[in-house]
Motif scaffolding. Structure first.
Motif, PDB file in Angstrom:
ATOM      1  N   ARG A  56      18.719 141.096  33.265  1.00 26.36           N
ATOM      2  CA  ARG A  56      17.852 140.159  32.539  1.00 26.36           C
ATOM      3  C   ARG A  56      16.416 140.680  32.602  1.00 26.36           C
ATOM      4  N   ILE A  57      15.680 140.555  31.510  1.00 26.59           N
ATOM      5  CA  ILE A  57      14.305 141.087  31.476  1.00 26.59           C
ATOM      6  C   ILE A  57      13.273 139.985  31.205  1.00 26.59           C
ATOM      7  N   GLU A  58      13.631 138.744  31.540  1.00 25.38           N
ATOM      8  CA  GLU A  58      12.682 137.660  31.326  1.00 25.38           C
ATOM      9  C   GLU A  58      11.379 137.861  32.087  1.00 25.38           C
ATOM     10  N   LYS A  59      11.459 138.414  33.293  1.00 25.49           N
ATOM     11  CA  LYS A  59      10.245 138.609  34.086  1.00 25.49           C
ATOM     12  C   LYS A  59       9.318 139.617  33.423  1.00 25.49           C
ATOM     13  N   ALA A  60       9.876 140.702  32.893  1.00 24.39           N
ATOM     14  CA  ALA A  60       9.053 141.693  32.191  1.00 24.39           C
ATOM     15  C   ALA A  60       8.406 141.086  30.955  1.00 24.39           C
ATOM     16  N   ARG A  61       9.153 140.256  30.267  1.00 18.52           N
ATOM     17  CA  ARG A  61       8.593 139.592  29.084  1.00 18.52           C
ATOM     18  C   ARG A  61       7.471 138.641  29.483  1.00 18.52           C
ATOM     19  N   ARG A  62       7.692 137.915  30.558  1.00 18.96           N
ATOM     20  CA  ARG A  62       6.718 136.899  30.973  1.00 18.96           C
ATOM     21  C   ARG A  62       5.450 137.510  31.553  1.00 18.96           C
ATOM     22  N   LEU A  63       5.585 138.508  32.417  1.00 17.23           N
ATOM     23  CA  LEU A  63       4.424 139.057  33.104  1.00 17.23           C
ATOM     24  C   LEU A  63       3.735 140.185  32.338  1.00 17.23           C
TER      25      LEU A  63
END
Length: 302
Positions: A277-284
């Protein structure tokens, strides 16, 4: 150590309005060249490049073996941010000693030098391998950054985990801020290759997307975080069990048109593990991969 140009003094300037001074290690490699190319298109950076191999560049260049502490001395002088990309990967055959020299000893030397030079931040090119690849009962799947690091597969995986711990050690002891980017596999492949295309749902990521993530990290104010960088996918945790046993059904749930690949002799995988999952990369970082399975599939079916 071969040096082209003069090392900057702490108060030196290159333009009337001073550029950010950035050190890029591993600058002669696949990722290092892409990152350098992206940064040189940005007017606000002055670059110092280093690699164990000599190569031609218009930027300040320092030839150095990071595993040799005496060659790392002064490398971060006048530097504000470090992109520590230098590493060897299991794309080729290396000995355990080579992994330990380059990925562990070299990283420790460089991170220690950066801390001593009081750089603002170090961005470390880690790997998804630092987490290990095993799907275990206590690990939600697809993986995110909360997955416990259990790099038991090979010496490369271990070396990347130890590199992250070197950053954490110097954060704890010296206050060095860092970001550990964890890219997937960015071995150069033909984009038409089904191994590349289907791999985008799991561990594969295009090198240009990895380079873009490094630039975004440099431009961000994120500190002391580990961030997964892959091509992304639409899978949820509810899909986890099927991804391990009947991935074809999951792929067709999100991409029904992918069934046409089978008419071309391209077999959809029965298992996709690991995947991320790459939600953290998208968010930060506001990271958004350009080379995705959707893009590859559309190209194959057009």
């Amino acid at each position: 150590m071969c040096i082209k140009g003069e090392l900057w003094d702490d108060d030196s300037t290159r333009t009337e309005e001073r550029d950010m001074r950035v050190l890029v290690t591993g600058a002669a490699g696949v990722l290092g060249r892409l990152v350098t190319s992206a940064l040189q298109d940005e007017s606000e950076y002055s670059l110092r490049l280093t690699d164990i191999a000599a190569f031609e560049t218009p930027h300040e260049y320092v030839e150095a073996d990071l595993a040799r502490a005496e060659q790392v001395q002064g490398l971060c002088q006048g530097i504000e941010q470090v992109l520590h990309i230098a590493a060897i990967h299991p794309w080729k055959q290396y000995t355990a000693e080579q992994y330990l020299d380059c990925n562990v000893k070299g990283t420790h030397n460089l991170v220690q030098e950066a801390a001593g030079a009081r750089v603002q931040r170090l961005i470390y090119t880690s790997s998804i391998a630092a987490m290990g690849y095993q799907v275990e009962p206590d690990t939600p799947f697809p993986f995110d950054e909360q997955k416990p690091c259990r790099p038991v597969e090979d010496i490369y995986s271990l070396s990347k985990y130890v590199g992250e711990q070197c950053c954490e050690l110097l954060r704890f002891r010296e206050g060095l801020d860092y970001v550990a980017l964890r890219p997937g596999t960015f071995i150069p492949r033909e984009e038409e290759d089904p191994v590349f295309g289907l791999g985008l749902l799991g561990t594969v990521v295009h090198a240009t997307d990895v380079a873009a993530a490094h630039v975004l990290a440099l431009q961000s104010d994120v500190v002391n975080e580990a961030i997964i960088i892959t091509a992304g996918n639409p899978f949820s945790r509810d899909d986890g069990p099927a991804l391990l046993s009947d991935a074809r059904s999951v792929i067709l749930k999100y991409y029904p048109e992918a069934e046409a690949l089978e008419d071309e002799g391209i077999e959809l995988p029965k298992r996709i593990a690991p995947c991320y999952r790459i939600e953290k990369a998208r968010r930060l970082l506001a990271y958004e991969p350009q080379f995705t399975f959707e893009r590859w599939l559309a190209g194959k079916l057009s």
